[in-house]
Every structure is written in structure tokens, then in C-alpha cells.
Design a protein around this motif. Structure first.
Motif, PDB file in Angstrom:
ATOM      1  N   GLY A 145      42.415  72.618  26.818  1.00  0.00           N
ATOM      2  CA  GLY A 145      42.192  72.183  28.194  1.00  0.00           C
ATOM      3  C   GLY A 145      41.744  70.731  28.235  1.00  0.00           C
ATOM      4  O   GLY A 145      40.979  70.280  27.372  1.00  0.00           O
ATOM      5  N   VAL A 146      42.219  69.995  29.225  1.00  0.00           N
ATOM      6  CA  VAL A 146      41.853  68.592  29.410  1.00  0.00           C
ATOM      7  C   VAL A 146      41.248  68.444  30.798  1.00  0.00           C
ATOM      8  O   VAL A 146      41.834  68.888  31.792  1.00  0.00           O
ATOM      9  CB  VAL A 146      43.075  67.666  29.283  1.00  0.00           C
ATOM     10  CG1 VAL A 146      42.647  66.209  29.417  1.00  0.00           C
ATOM     11  CG2 VAL A 146      43.801  67.904  27.965  1.00  0.00           C
ATOM     12  N   ARG A 147      40.070  67.839  30.848  1.00  0.00           N
ATOM     13  CA  ARG A 147      39.436  67.564  32.140  1.00  0.00           C
ATOM     14  C   ARG A 147      39.220  66.062  32.251  1.00  0.00           C
ATOM     15  O   ARG A 147      38.671  65.428  31.341  1.00  0.00           O
ATOM     16  CB  ARG A 147      38.106  68.305  32.271  1.00  0.00           C
ATOM     17  CG  ARG A 147      37.444  68.101  33.630  1.00  0.00           C
ATOM     18  CD  ARG A 147      36.281  69.035  33.855  1.00  0.00           C
ATOM     19  NE  ARG A 147      35.632  68.769  35.130  1.00  0.00           N
ATOM     20  CZ  ARG A 147      36.037  69.214  36.309  1.00  0.00           C
ATOM     21  NH1 ARG A 147      37.138  69.967  36.362  1.00  0.00           N
ATOM     22  NH2 ARG A 147      35.391  68.932  37.415  1.00  0.00           N
ATOM     23  N   LEU A 148      39.635  65.516  33.381  1.00  0.00           N
ATOM     24  CA  LEU A 148      39.595  64.081  33.612  1.00  0.00           C
ATOM     25  C   LEU A 148      38.804  63.790  34.875  1.00  0.00           C
ATOM     26  O   LEU A 148      38.932  64.499  35.881  1.00  0.00           O
ATOM     27  CB  LEU A 148      41.024  63.544  33.759  1.00  0.00           C
ATOM     28  CG  LEU A 148      41.212  62.141  34.334  1.00  0.00           C
ATOM     29  CD1 LEU A 148      40.643  61.096  33.395  1.00  0.00           C
ATOM     30  CD2 LEU A 148      42.695  61.881  34.607  1.00  0.00           C
ATOM     31  N   ARG A 149      37.971  62.740  34.823  1.00  0.00           N
ATOM     32  CA  ARG A 149      37.306  62.240  36.028  1.00  0.00           C
ATOM     33  C   ARG A 149      37.514  60.729  36.097  1.00  0.00           C
ATOM     34  O   ARG A 149      37.342  60.030  35.095  1.00  0.00           O
ATOM     35  CB  ARG A 149      35.820  62.579  36.032  1.00  0.00           C
ATOM     36  CG  ARG A 149      35.134  62.218  37.341  1.00  0.00           C
ATOM     37  CD  ARG A 149      33.754  62.798  37.479  1.00  0.00           C
ATOM     38  NE  ARG A 149      32.822  62.290  36.483  1.00  0.00           N
ATOM     39  CZ  ARG A 149      31.498  62.394  36.592  1.00  0.00           C
ATOM     40  NH1 ARG A 149      30.963  63.019  37.628  1.00  0.00           N
ATOM     41  NH2 ARG A 149      30.718  61.909  35.647  1.00  0.00           N
ATOM     42  N   VAL A 150      37.895  60.239  37.283  1.00  0.00           N
ATOM     43  CA  VAL A 150      38.145  58.816  37.460  1.00  0.00           C
ATOM     44  C   VAL A 150      37.322  58.287  38.629  1.00  0.00           C
ATOM     45  O   VAL A 150      36.997  59.020  39.577  1.00  0.00           O
ATOM     46  CB  VAL A 150      39.643  58.535  37.720  1.00  0.00           C
ATOM     47  CG1 VAL A 150      40.475  58.971  36.533  1.00  0.00           C
ATOM     48  CG2 VAL A 150      40.130  59.199  38.996  1.00  0.00           C
ATOM     49  N   HIS A 151      36.975  57.027  38.545  1.00  0.00           N
ATOM     50  CA  HIS A 151      36.317  56.314  39.650  1.00  0.00           C
ATOM     51  C   HIS A 151      37.097  55.023  39.869  1.00  0.00           C
ATOM     52  O   HIS A 151      37.088  54.122  39.026  1.00  0.00           O
ATOM     53  CB  HIS A 151      34.860  56.015  39.299  1.00  0.00           C
ATOM     54  CG  HIS A 151      34.088  55.398  40.430  1.00  0.00           C
ATOM     55  ND1 HIS A 151      33.725  56.104  41.551  1.00  0.00           N
ATOM     56  CD2 HIS A 151      33.613  54.129  40.608  1.00  0.00           C
ATOM     57  CE1 HIS A 151      33.049  55.320  42.380  1.00  0.00           C
ATOM     58  NE2 HIS A 151      32.978  54.108  41.822  1.00  0.00           N
ATOM     59  N   VAL A 152      37.820  54.977  40.987  1.00  0.00           N
ATOM     60  CA  VAL A 152      38.734  53.873  41.279  1.00  0.00           C
ATOM     61  C   VAL A 152      38.478  53.382  42.693  1.00  0.00           C
ATOM     62  O   VAL A 152      38.437  54.184  43.643  1.00  0.00           O
ATOM     63  CB  VAL A 152      40.211  54.323  41.139  1.00  0.00           C
ATOM     64  CG1 VAL A 152      41.148  53.157  41.415  1.00  0.00           C
ATOM     65  CG2 VAL A 152      40.465  54.899  39.767  1.00  0.00           C
ATOM     66  N   ASP A 153      38.284  52.094  42.840  1.00  0.00           N
ATOM     67  CA  ASP A 153      38.081  51.491  44.169  1.00  0.00           C
ATOM     68  C   ASP A 153      36.961  52.189  44.934  1.00  0.00           C
ATOM     69  O   ASP A 153      37.066  52.423  46.157  1.00  0.00           O
ATOM     70  CB  ASP A 153      39.379  51.530  44.982  1.00  0.00           C
ATOM     71  CG  ASP A 153      40.496  50.729  44.323  1.00  0.00           C
ATOM     72  OD1 ASP A 153      40.180  49.730  43.660  1.00  0.00           O
ATOM     73  OD2 ASP A 153      41.677  51.133  44.463  1.00  0.00           O
ATOM     74  N   GLY A 154      35.897  52.546  44.228  1.00  0.00           N
ATOM     75  CA  GLY A 154      34.740  53.159  44.870  1.00  0.00           C
ATOM     76  C   GLY A 154      34.895  54.622  45.206  1.00  0.00           C
ATOM     77  O   GLY A 154      34.045  55.195  45.896  1.00  0.00           O
ATOM     78  N   ARG A 155      35.948  55.260  44.732  1.00  0.00           N
ATOM     79  CA  ARG A 155      36.203  56.666  45.031  1.00  0.00           C
ATOM     80  C   ARG A 155      36.305  57.458  43.722  1.00  0.00           C
ATOM     81  O   ARG A 155      36.795  56.922  42.717  1.00  0.00           O
ATOM     82  CB  ARG A 155      37.482  56.822  45.855  1.00  0.00           C
ATOM     83  CG  ARG A 155      37.461  56.019  47.149  1.00  0.00           C
ATOM     84  CD  ARG A 155      38.822  55.942  47.815  1.00  0.00           C
ATOM     85  NE  ARG A 155      38.827  55.006  48.919  1.00  0.00           N
ATOM     86  CZ  ARG A 155      38.524  55.324  50.184  1.00  0.00           C
ATOM     87  NH1 ARG A 155      38.226  56.587  50.474  1.00  0.00           N
ATOM     88  NH2 ARG A 155      38.545  54.407  51.120  1.00  0.00           N
TER      89      ARG A 155
END
Length: 481
Positions: free
Chosen positions: A53-63
Motif C-alpha cells: 500500500g502507498v499513502r501520499l500527502r501533498v501540500h500545494v499552493d496552501g492546500r
């Protein structure tokens, strides 16, 4: 690709598709889980699954947005990254984003046993056979499970981590008529599970629970066995030592206040057993003292709740933390020191751990007491003039989260104790009790000297405790209502 290569590949894709200012973290977990289940004294199911399983979290342009997937080829990883970035564009701004975990030292996983990681079905079946043989013709049901997890973490701040762990657990019931007896044990190694000892324990309790009497509701002195204490630890974790609930003033916890009896020390100790050395955000996991000799010291935090209160993460980032809150998942109630009342000899202040059969570290006592209580529990019962021995709690629900008033039911055996001896089985009760109050100053009359690790429904989550003697427990209903 290895788990670390997969995590690095995901982070690199974010950088390429969203630019160098995008922040990303990836967690990759490879899991091999196997379960052998039995009912009516026969194995009726053996299942195993293996996957990544792969879990990804991103923070882009304040979101901020998160996504997950199980396809780890180039197309699968690219699809995961693209849909997570698309989700981020639709999310509201996240001004409380705490940032990524910086490069931090991670200790090696404390527990890995190759024979457990690659256990065959017949090895679990052998323990089931031992359990069924030991119940001596009673109806038996339960499971034996093994798990192996390996994983990696990487983020765009340059932090990475590796971990692997194994776990084995057995939970079995013996039944005669309408009476049940239970025995459970969770261990780092399959070799530490003794099916025969667990079966004998469950059968003895089931036989001793036959023909129960009904007692009126009321406040009774109690001795709680480790299975029942595990429910206390779980609810204290979820609703008390939860950093989000604490920040929202929905928790009883008051760090620095003496809220518990001085004999109570609670430590969330993931590296003591089968757990990764890092959390979902890559923060190092370590022992966290929640209660020290009765004084509340800490609650669990992920990066977000820790930043809100200015304390930092305690290594409790997990799925659901942003909504339910970060919670401890490996709490130990430390056993009594050698010179403590009700503690006896043999356990240091760090707490003893019961042997494979989870029978309290010795042979079963004789007579009526021995049928329902191991020697550690029997030692606590010896000073009870009139009270109840409780095997297990279940179906517990929160009535008031702030004071942590819980209602629930007893199960798998309750006995009336008179002059230190269990004299007769008792029909199940409903109770309504504030867990912090029941463990409050002066309320704990004794702790056992041997801790037993109890399995949770989720592997890697466990609760470890000795038996516990409390001055009072509020039973609000009996079998008749």
C-alpha cells in the motif's frame, strides 16, 4: 522496487508534476497477514493476504490533500500522484499546515522474527489443535494470526525511514452450556504463543462459570483481569490521551495534575513490541510517559495538533488523526514494583511480562481460586473481603467524553469473591463508570506483578497490563435489567 525506492519515486513525481515548492510525503507498507480461524472446535478458515500500500500527502499552493493506492508500477504511481494533486486543487486553504518532518534519526525496529514473518498455516493450526485438545471436550472457537510488515517513508524535505516488524496473536473461547471462558495473548513471536496453556485456562474458567447467580446492581470492589484492563487502556487512549480532543477541551487530561492513583504509570511504548519506529508523518516513535506515578504528563500529538499547542509531534501521526485525533496505540500499565502492596515479589518498576501461556508467570493455584484466577490475580484477591472478579468487558460506549463516563457489559466470567476466595459465578452486569475516577487517587488497591499483552483487532496495536484491584466499580444493571 524496494519500499524506499517506491516512496522516493512518488516524491520525485510530485516534484516533477507540481514544481519544487510542492511538499510531499509518502509511506509505503508491504504487509503479509495470515489468519487461522476455528469454531465448533474445528478450523473452518485459513486466509492469507500479501500486498503493498502507498499513502501520499501533498501540500500545494496552501492546500493539502491525501491519497492512497496499491499499484506500484510506473503507471499506478503516476495515477496516484495525479489524482492527489487534482484533489488538492479542490480543497480549501490549509493555514494550519504544520510542514514536513525534517530529517530525523530513526532507531531500528525493535522486533523482527523471521519464523513468524514466514509462518506456515500448519504452524498456526498446531496451536489451534493444542487449544482444542486442552479444553477437554468443550466447544472451542477463536483464531490464531501472524503478521509481517515492512515499510519505508520519504518526504521532499529529505527525510527517510525504514521499518519492519512481526506479530502473533491468539484469542480463544471455551464454552460449556451458556458459560464461556476466554484466554488471549499477543506476542512478537509465534513461538511465544502456547495454545495448550491458553486452552486450559479458557476451559477452567468456562467450567467455573456454570450456573451463575444474579446479584443486585451497586458499587463493588473489583479485581479486573488483563483483558478487562485492556478496555480501560483503549478508551483512555482514544478519548483521554488524544491530542486533538485535548486541544478542543474534550479530554479529562490535565498534564501536571495528579489525576490517577500513585501506583498508576502508563507508558505508550511502541518499540517495546510490534510497531514501526516511525509514524505516518515520518516522525520518530519512542516511549511516551502519559502518566507517571499518578500524575498526568502528556497526551499524544501528530505534527498538526503538536504545532497548535506548541509541543511538537510525539510520533502519533496516523490515518484519521486530522478528524478523530492522534491516539496512543501501545499503552503499558506498568506492573507493581516488588515492594508495593498487592504487587508481591518478582517484577521491577518497569513491569513484568507474563510468559507464553499468559497465566501470570506461575502454575495455576489450587482449589476454587485456581479454577478462575492465575497466581498473580489470586494474590490480589486474597485481601478482598467482598467483591467481584471480572474477566472481560465489551460493547463499551462513551456517555460523557470529558469525564470519560463509559457504559458497557461484562462477559466471559464474573465471580463473587468472599474473604479472598471466589465462591460462586455471577451473571453478567451492565456498568456505568468514569474510567479516570475508577483509577483516581486512592482508588487503586493493588496491581499484579506480571503484565499480559492483549491483542487488538488491528495488528500492531496492543494493550499490556497486569490484573488490577480497584476500590469500587459502579454496576448499574444486572441480567434482569
Amino acid at each position: 522496487m524496494t519500499e524506499l525506492e517506491i516512496a522516493g519515486r512518488v516524491v520525485e513525481l510530485i516534484r516533477r508534476l507540481a514544481g519544487p515548492d510542492a511538499q510531499a510525503e509518502a509511506v509505503v507498507t508491504r504487509a503479509d497477514l495470515a489468519l487461522t480461524r476455528f469454531a465448533n472446535s474445528f478450523i473452518h478458515q485459513n486466509v492469507a493476504e500479501s500486498g503493498v500500500g502507498v499513502r501520499l500527502r501533498v501540500h500545494v499552493d496552501g492546500r493539502t490533500a491525501a491519497g492512497s493506492g496499491s499499484l506500484v508500477d510506473d503507471d499506478g504511481l503516476r495515477a496516484l500522484v495525479e489524482r492527489t494533486l487534482a484533489a488538492a486543487r479542490l480543497c480549501p486553504p490549509d493555514p494550519a499546515w504544520p510542514g514536513l518532518t525534517p530529517p530525523s534519526p530513526i532507531v531500528a525496529s525493535a522486533v523482527f522474527d523471521e519464523s513468524t514473518a514466514f509462518a506456515e498455516p500448519d504452524e498456526r493450526a498446531a496451536r489451534v489443535r493444542d487449544f482444542v485438545d486442552a479444553v477437554g471436550g468443550l466447544e472451542a472457537a477463536g483464531y490464531c494470526r501472524t503478521s509481517y510488515r515492512s515499510g519505508a517513508f520519504a518526504n521532499s524535505a529529505g527525510h527517510s525511514a525504514l521499518g519492519r516488524t512481526t506479530e502473533a496473536a491468539m484469542d480463544g473461547i471455551a464454552r460449556i452450556g451458556g458459560s464461556d471462558g476466554v484466554a488471549r495473548h499477543c506476542a512478537d513471536r509465534l513461538a511465544d504463543l502456547d495454545g495448550a496453556a491458553l486452552g486450559a485456562r479458557a476451559a477452567a474458567k468456562a467450567r467455573a462459570a456454570a450456573d451463575p447467580v444474579e446479584l443486585p446492581p451497586g458499587r463493588y470492589e473489583v479485581v479486573l483481569e488483563p483483558a478487562a484492563v485492556a478496555d480501560l487502556l483503549q478508551n483512555l487512549s482514544w478519548y483521554g490521551f488524544n491530542g486533538k480532543r485535548y486541544a478542543e477541551r474534550q479530554s479529562f487530561a490535565e498534564p501536571g495534575a495528579e489525576q490517577f492513583d500513585r501506583s498508576v504509570t502508563l507508558v505508550d511504548d511502541p518499540l517495546h513490541g510490534s510497531a514501526f519506529p516511525y509514524d505516518l508523518e515520518g516522525s520518530p516513535r519512542r516511549a511516551l510517559t502519559l502518566v507517571d506515578a499518578g500524575t498526568t504528563r502528556a497526551v499524544a500529538h501528530d505534527r498538526r495538533s503538536g504545532a497548535e499547542l506548541g509541543t511538537g509531534s510525539t510520533g502519533h501521526g496516523m490515518i484519521g488523526a486530522s478528524t478523530f485525533g492522534p491516539t496512543p496505540r501501545n499503552i503499558r500499565l506498568l506492573a507493581a514494583p516488588a515492594d508495593a502492596a498487592g504487587g508481591g515479589v518478582g517484577a521491577a518498576a518497569t513491569g513484568g511480562t507474563a510468559a507464553a501461556g499468559a497465566t501470570g508467570g506461575g502454575s495455576v493455584a489450587t482449589g476454587v481460586t485456581g479454577a478462575v484466577a492465575d497466581p498473580d490475580t489470586a494474590e490480589l484477591l486474597a485481601d478482598v473481603q467482598r467483591g467481584l472478579l471480572v474477566s472481560d468487558f465489551w460493547y463499551t460506549r462513551v456517555l460523557d467524553p470529558k469525564s470519560l463516563v463509559i457504559t458497557g457489559l461484562t462477559r466471559n466470567g464474573v465471580w463473587l469473591v468472599e474473604d479472598g476466595v471466589p465462591t460462586r459465578p455471577v451473571r453478567d452486569f451492565r456498568f456505568t463508570e468514569s474510567y479516570p475516577r475508577a483509577l483516581g487517587p486512592g482508588a487503586v488497591l493493588g496491581l499484579g506483578r506480571w503484565s499480559v499483552r492483549q491483542p487488538d483487532r488491528i495488528d500492531g496495536v496492543w494493550w499490556e497490563a497486569p490484573p488490577l484491584r480497584l476500590a469500587a466499580w459502579n454496576f448499574t444493571g444486572g441480567a434482569s435489567g
